[in-house]
Design an enzyme around this catalytic site. Structure first.
Site, PDB file in Angstrom:
ATOM      1  N   LYS A 157       0.968  -1.222   0.133  1.00 26.52           N
ATOM      2  CA  LYS A 157      -0.076   0.085   0.050  1.00 26.52           C
ATOM      3  C   LYS A 157       0.983   1.322   0.177  1.00 26.52           C
ATOM      4  O   LYS A 157       0.856   1.758   0.882  1.00 26.52           O
ATOM      5  CB  LYS A 157      -1.051  -0.089   1.190  1.00 26.52           C
ATOM      6  CG  LYS A 157      -2.140  -0.989   1.094  1.00 26.52           C
ATOM      7  CD  LYS A 157      -2.939  -1.191   2.131  1.00 26.52           C
ATOM      8  CE  LYS A 157      -3.979   0.110   2.312  1.00 26.52           C
ATOM      9  NZ  LYS A 157      -5.194   0.119   1.139  1.00 26.52           N
TER      10      LYS A 157
HETATM   11  C1  LIG Z   1      -6.434  -1.701  -4.080  1.00 24.82           C
HETATM   12  C2  LIG Z   1      -6.886  -2.327  -2.814  1.00 24.82           C
HETATM   13  N1  LIG Z   1      -7.387  -3.539  -3.181  1.00 24.82           N
HETATM   14  C3  LIG Z   1      -7.806  -4.440  -1.997  1.00 24.82           C
HETATM   15  C4  LIG Z   1      -7.884  -3.919  -0.838  1.00 24.82           C
HETATM   16  C5  LIG Z   1      -8.755  -4.408   0.246  1.00 24.82           C
HETATM   17  O1  LIG Z   1      -7.683  -4.920   1.117  1.00 24.82           O
HETATM   18  P1  LIG Z   1      -8.127  -5.000   2.719  1.00 24.82           P
HETATM   19  O2  LIG Z   1      -9.214  -5.981   2.905  1.00 24.82           O
HETATM   20  O3  LIG Z   1      -6.863  -5.391   3.557  1.00 24.82           O
HETATM   21  O4  LIG Z   1      -8.751  -3.849   3.281  1.00 24.82           O
HETATM   22  C6  LIG Z   1      -7.472  -2.547  -0.548  1.00 24.82           C
HETATM   23  C7  LIG Z   1      -7.578  -1.792   0.752  1.00 24.82           C
HETATM   24  O5  LIG Z   1      -6.808  -1.607   1.343  1.00 24.82           O
HETATM   25  C8  LIG Z   1      -6.869  -1.974  -1.870  1.00 24.82           C
HETATM   26  O6  LIG Z   1      -6.627  -0.578  -1.480  1.00 24.82           O
END
Ligand SMILES: Cc1ncc(COP(=O)(O)O)c(C=O)c1O
Length: 304
Positions: A157
């Site tokens: 991220k």
């Molecule tokens: C691009 C992306 N995909 C998927 C997710 C889902 O991830 P998580 O379930 O860990 O929040 C997120 C959010 O963080 C994201 O930014």
């Protein structure tokens, strides 16, 4: 953004004082990593869902970006998260830790600056809109492609990566949709701008392989909850038209939680209503977050 207090570089400060200098490389180059975490109001008080997993991913993202020596450990950040929630006396909130490049970094190397960190919290519900959980949302396949994994790291991220999500979602919302579905560089379905995606077809649940998407923590929990309910989830490449002929499509993420997609590219998905598999997973997930599910104890960490 209603929190009175924010944690910044080791101290709880008034949110109004939680500022970074304009000359901060993290801001100029997107050289920062972040997490999105939720604290829920459970039967036993405020508790953070998968706090350790999120903080581990934060440090993994920092490693991917190239930071070497972080000033804080997972235990430090766990304590800081709890202190920030407690200081604001929130029962439920969103938690946003950020590690950013400060004190230099102008020559585009991580090593020429120093990592700094902050944790903000705020009360935030209904990320995809008030009716999203019950009615589902409308999405389109974006004209923007997800990053090639060797251009911008999809496992991390990294703040700069999110320009891609911002471009895609802004376009989709301006076109009148609620969310964008992005394809990977090969043209297969990757994920949404802040959620992972699942397809239900007959008895099968399918989700894109993790290679080109963020390994979502909600995705991982839903795979477990689906298995608990007797549904195996297969990771396999999905084409755009496999979305059109699905019985159900749903997305999941920390901010959005579990939400059905009722229409994609002006085609009704299934019955156009949140389907039974999506609903069952939504209910199981909600029970987890309320502290009322057998998995709750392992996944929720008390914040008080
Ligand atoms: C691009 C992306 N995909 C998927 C997710 C889902 O991830 P998580 O379930 O860990 O929040 C997120 C959010 O963080 C994201 O930014």
């Amino acid at each position: 953004m209603n929190a009175r207090y924010t944690w910044l570089n080791g101290e709880i400060v008034e949110t109004a004082r939680a500022t970074v200098p304009f000359l901060t490389a993290g801001l100029h180059y997107g050289a920062a990593v972040f997490e999105g975490i939720r604290c829920y109001d459970t039967d036993r008080g405020p508790a953070v869902l998968r706090l350790r997993a999120h903080l581990e991913r934060l440090l993994a993202s920092a490693r991917v970006l190239g930071f070497r020596d972080l000033p804080y450990t997972i235990d430090d950040l766990t304590d800081a998260t709890r202190r920030t929630i407690q200081a604001n006396q929130f029962q439920a909130c969103y938690v946003r830790p950020v590690v950013y490049l400060g004190d230099g970094g102008w020559n585009l190397t991580i090593d020429s600056g120093r990592p700094r960190a902050g944790i903000a919290v705020w009360e935030w519900t209904d990320y995809l809109g008030r009716d999203a959980r019950d009615r589902g949302v409308r999405a389109n396949v974006s004209s923007f492609t997800r990053h090639h994994p060797n251009a911008s790291m999809t496992k991390a991220k990294i703040s700069g990566n999110y320009a891609n999500s911002l471009l895609a979602k802004t376009e989709s919302v301006r076109l009148g949709f609620d969310e964008a579905i992005v394809l990977d560089p090969q043209g297969y379905v990757a994920e949404c701008t802040g959620e992972n995606l699942f397809v239900v077809r007959g008895e099968r649940i399918v989700t894109p392989p993790s290679a080109t998407v963020l390994e979502g923590i909600t995705r991982e929990m839903l795979i477990t909850l689906a298995a608990d309910a007797g549904h195996a989830v297969t990771e396999q490449p999905l084409s755009r038209d496999q979305l059109y002929v699905a019985d159900e499509v749903f997305v999941c993420g920390t901010a959005a939680e579990v939400v059905g997609i009722r229409e994609i590219d002006f085609r009704t998905v299934g019955t156009g209503r949140t389907g039974p598999v999506t609903r069952a997973l939504q209910d199981a997930f909600t029970a987890v977050t309320l502290g009322r599910h057998p998995r709750s104890a392992g996944w929720l960490e008390p914040a008080s």
